[in-house]
Design a protein around this motif. Structure first.
Motif, PDB file in Angstrom:
ATOM      1  N   LEU A 134       0.885  -1.177   0.000  1.00  0.00           N
ATOM      2  CA  LEU A 134       0.000   0.000   0.000  1.00  0.00           C
ATOM      3  C   LEU A 134       0.912   1.213   0.000  1.00  0.00           C
ATOM      4  N   HIS A 135       0.515   2.275  -0.721  1.00  0.00           N
ATOM      5  CA  HIS A 135       1.420   3.428  -0.859  1.00  0.00           C
ATOM      6  C   HIS A 135       1.393   4.306   0.393  1.00  0.00           C
ATOM      7  N   PRO A 136       2.603   4.674   0.921  1.00  0.00           N
ATOM      8  CA  PRO A 136       2.651   5.452   2.170  1.00  0.00           C
ATOM      9  C   PRO A 136       2.030   6.844   2.072  1.00  0.00           C
ATOM     10  N   LYS A 137       1.831   7.367   0.844  1.00  0.00           N
ATOM     11  CA  LYS A 137       1.252   8.727   0.794  1.00  0.00           C
ATOM     12  C   LYS A 137      -0.168   8.748   1.370  1.00  0.00           C
ATOM     13  N   HIS A 153       0.963  -4.493  13.210  1.00  0.00           N
ATOM     14  CA  HIS A 153       2.082  -3.706  12.665  1.00  0.00           C
ATOM     15  C   HIS A 153       3.426  -4.303  13.090  1.00  0.00           C
ATOM     16  N   HIS A 154       4.386  -4.291  12.197  1.00  0.00           N
ATOM     17  CA  HIS A 154       5.767  -4.567  12.598  1.00  0.00           C
ATOM     18  C   HIS A 154       6.698  -3.851  11.622  1.00  0.00           C
ATOM     19  N   ARG A 182      20.558  -4.973   4.383  1.00  0.00           N
ATOM     20  CA  ARG A 182      21.080  -5.036   3.011  1.00  0.00           C
ATOM     21  C   ARG A 182      20.618  -3.817   2.203  1.00  0.00           C
ATOM     22  N   GLN A 183      19.350  -3.440   2.396  1.00  0.00           N
ATOM     23  CA  GLN A 183      18.795  -2.306   1.639  1.00  0.00           C
ATOM     24  C   GLN A 183      19.026  -0.968   2.351  1.00  0.00           C
ATOM     25  N   GLY A 184      19.469  -1.014   3.599  1.00  0.00           N
ATOM     26  CA  GLY A 184      19.698   0.222   4.348  1.00  0.00           C
ATOM     27  C   GLY A 184      18.422   0.985   4.620  1.00  0.00           C
ATOM     28  N   ARG A 185      17.367   0.233   4.972  1.00  0.00           N
ATOM     29  CA  ARG A 185      16.092   0.928   5.185  1.00  0.00           C
ATOM     30  C   ARG A 185      15.248   0.235   6.242  1.00  0.00           C
ATOM     31  N   ILE A 186      14.451   1.046   6.935  1.00  0.00           N
ATOM     32  CA  ILE A 186      13.384   0.506   7.780  1.00  0.00           C
ATOM     33  C   ILE A 186      12.234   0.134   6.849  1.00  0.00           C
ATOM     34  N   GLU A 187      11.665  -1.028   7.063  1.00  0.00           N
ATOM     35  CA  GLU A 187      10.466  -1.419   6.307  1.00  0.00           C
ATOM     36  C   GLU A 187       9.302  -1.515   7.282  1.00  0.00           C
ATOM     37  N   MET A 188       8.185  -0.929   6.935  1.00  0.00           N
ATOM     38  CA  MET A 188       6.977  -1.081   7.759  1.00  0.00           C
ATOM     39  C   MET A 188       6.035  -2.035   7.028  1.00  0.00           C
ATOM     40  N   THR A 217       4.082  -1.362   3.633  1.00  0.00           N
ATOM     41  CA  THR A 217       3.453  -0.037   3.590  1.00  0.00           C
ATOM     42  C   THR A 217       4.432   1.139   3.501  1.00  0.00           C
ATOM     43  N   GLU A 218       5.674   0.950   3.932  1.00  0.00           N
ATOM     44  CA  GLU A 218       6.593   2.114   3.881  1.00  0.00           C
ATOM     45  C   GLU A 218       8.043   1.667   3.954  1.00  0.00           C
ATOM     46  N   ASN A 219       8.904   2.419   3.271  1.00  0.00           N
ATOM     47  CA  ASN A 219      10.353   2.309   3.446  1.00  0.00           C
ATOM     48  C   ASN A 219      10.867   3.629   3.983  1.00  0.00           C
ATOM     49  N   SER A 220      11.861   3.540   4.850  1.00  0.00           N
ATOM     50  CA  SER A 220      12.498   4.761   5.342  1.00  0.00           C
ATOM     51  C   SER A 220      14.008   4.527   5.266  1.00  0.00           C
ATOM     52  N   TYR A 221      14.606   5.038   4.182  1.00  0.00           N
ATOM     53  CA  TYR A 221      16.037   4.798   3.934  1.00  0.00           C
ATOM     54  C   TYR A 221      16.896   5.627   4.873  1.00  0.00           C
TER      55      TYR A 221
END
Ligand code: AVI
Length: 315
Positions: free
Chosen positions: A30-33, A235-236, A242-248, A275-279
Motif C-alpha cells: 500500500l502506498h505510504p502517501k 504492525h511490525h 542489506r537495503q539500508g532501510r526501515i520497512e513497515m 506499507t513504507e520504506n524509510s532509507y
C-alpha cells in the motif's frame, strides 16, 4: 498582509485505484502517501512525541546548536522554498533569527497550507510569503513571483528517506534545476545506526506507529466499498540491513480475504502488506546520492551520537 496563495489544484491520487493495484502485487503493498489523512497526520504528530522516535528532537537540537552557521551559509536576502511544508514549524528556527527575502511553503493540502501560511504571516508580518498548493512529487513550475536567484530549498525531517533511491535522485535533481545556478539546499537526513535504536524508533512501546500503520486499513474500510478486518492485522517494522532501510509492514494474523469494491484478495496467515520504506544514509552515502543529482556538499552538521545529519549543498 504580505501573503499570496497559488493554488495549482493538485489531483489527489485515487485511493481505490492505488489500493487495488497494490494488493494485486506480490508481495502486497500500500502506498505510504495515503497515511496522511486528517487522522493519520494527527497520529504522525504523536509519533514525533514518542521517546523512541528520535528524528524530530535530534534534528531540532542540531538546528538550534548550529543555527548561526547555517544562516551564514544561506546568506542574506535568500528565498526559502520548502516542499511538503505542512505546518511550517521547522522553518521557524531560521525565521526567528534571520530575515529572508521570501518564504515559499508548498503542500498538497490546500486547507492545511492556507491555515499555516496565514499563521506564519501573522507571526512574521514583514516576511513576504508565497504559499504554493502543489504535489511536489509531480512536475510543476514555481510561480513567476519567486525570484530566480538566491533560492534555498529546505527539506527537513528526513522526508527524502521515504523515496526509493532512484526517486530520491530524481527529486533532488528536480529541485536542483529549480534552485538555479546560485541555488542551495538545506536538508535533514537520518543516518545508519544501531539496529536496536532504529527498530525501537519504528515500533514504539505506546503503539503509536502501529496505530499510524493500521490507519491505512481503516481508511480502506471507511472510504471504499470494502470489507477489511482491521483487527486481523498487526504492525511490525524492521531494519533491512542489506537495503539500508526501515520497512513497515502490516501482517495478517490469520488466513483471510479482503474485499475492495468487488475485488477479493486472499492473505495467508503471516503474509505481509508492505506499507513504507524509510532509507537511512551515512554522511558519505548521502553526499554521493546528492552529487549524482548535481549537488555539491558544502557543510554537514551532526549531533554527538551521529544519529542524524543536516547537509548544506550548493548547485
Ligand atoms: C515522514 N517520514 C520521514 C517518517 C520516517 O521516519 O520515515 C515517517 C514515519 N513512519 C513511521 N514513523 C515515521
Amino acid at each position: 498582509m504580505n501573503f499570496q496563495f497559488h493554488d495549482y489544484q493538485p489531483v489527489f491520487e485515487d485511493l481505490h485505484t492505488s489500493v487495488v493495484k497494490g494488493l494485486q502485487q506480490s508481495p502486497k503493498q500500500l502506498h505510504p502517501k495515503f497515511f496522511y489523512d486528517e487522522e493519520g497526520s494527527q497520529i504522525f504528530d504523536q509519533i514525533c512525541e514518542q521517546p523512541e522516535y528520535y528524528v524530530p528532537t535530534v534534528e531540532h537540537s542540531i538546528c538550534e546548536t548550529y543555527a548561526a552557521d547555517m544562516i551564514a551559509c544561506l546568506g542574506d536576502d535568500c528565498h526559502i522554498i520548502e516542499p511538503g511544508a505542512g505546518s511550517s514549524k521547522k522553518v521557524r528556527f531560521l525565521l526567528n533569527r534571520m530575515q529572508p527575502a521570501m518564504y515559499v511553503p508548498m503542500d498538497i493540502s490546500a486547507e492545511h497550507l492556507r491555515a499555516s501560511a496565514q499563521k506564519l504571516a501573522n507571526d512574521y508580518p514583514r516576511l513576504p510569503i508565497h504559499a504554493v498548493c502543489v504535489d511536489h512529487t509531480k512536475p510543476y513550475k514555481l510561480p513567476a513571483e519567486i525570484p530566480a536567484n538566491k533560492r534555498v530549498f529546505f527539506y527537513p525531517g528526513s522526508s527524502l528517506g521515504n523515496f526509493d533511491p532512484d526517486d530520491a535522485i530524481r527529486f533532488l535533481h528536480d529541485i536542483r534545476e529549480k534552485a538555479g545556478a546560485d541555488g542551495s539546499l538545506l536538508i535533514g537526513i537520518d543516518t545508519k545506526k544501531s539496529v536496536d535504536v532504529l527498530n525501537s524508533a519504528y515500533n514504539d512501546a505506546a503503539g503509536v506507529t502501529a496505530a499510524f500503520n493500521l490507519n491505512l486499513l481503516k481508511r480502506i474500510q471507511n472510504e471504499l466499498d470494502s470489507e477489511v478486518d482491521v483487527d486481523g492485522f498487526h504492525h511490525h517494522a524492521f531494519y533491512n540491513e542489506r537495503q539500508g532501510r526501515i520497512e513497515m509492514h502490516l501482517y495478517s494474523n490469520k488466513e483471510q480475504t479482503l474485499r475492495v469494491s468487488g475485488s477479493t484478495f486472499r492473505l495467508r496467515e503471516g503474509e505481509s502488506i508492505h506499507t513504507e520504506n524509510s532509507y537511512k544514509y551515512t554522511v558519505d552515502e548521502f553526499k554521493a546520492l546528492a552529487w549524482e543529482a548535481g549537488w555539491q556538499s558544502e557543510r554537514v552538521w551532526q549531533d554527538e551520537r551521529k544519529y542524524f545529519s543536516v547537509h548544506f549543498l550548493r548547485s
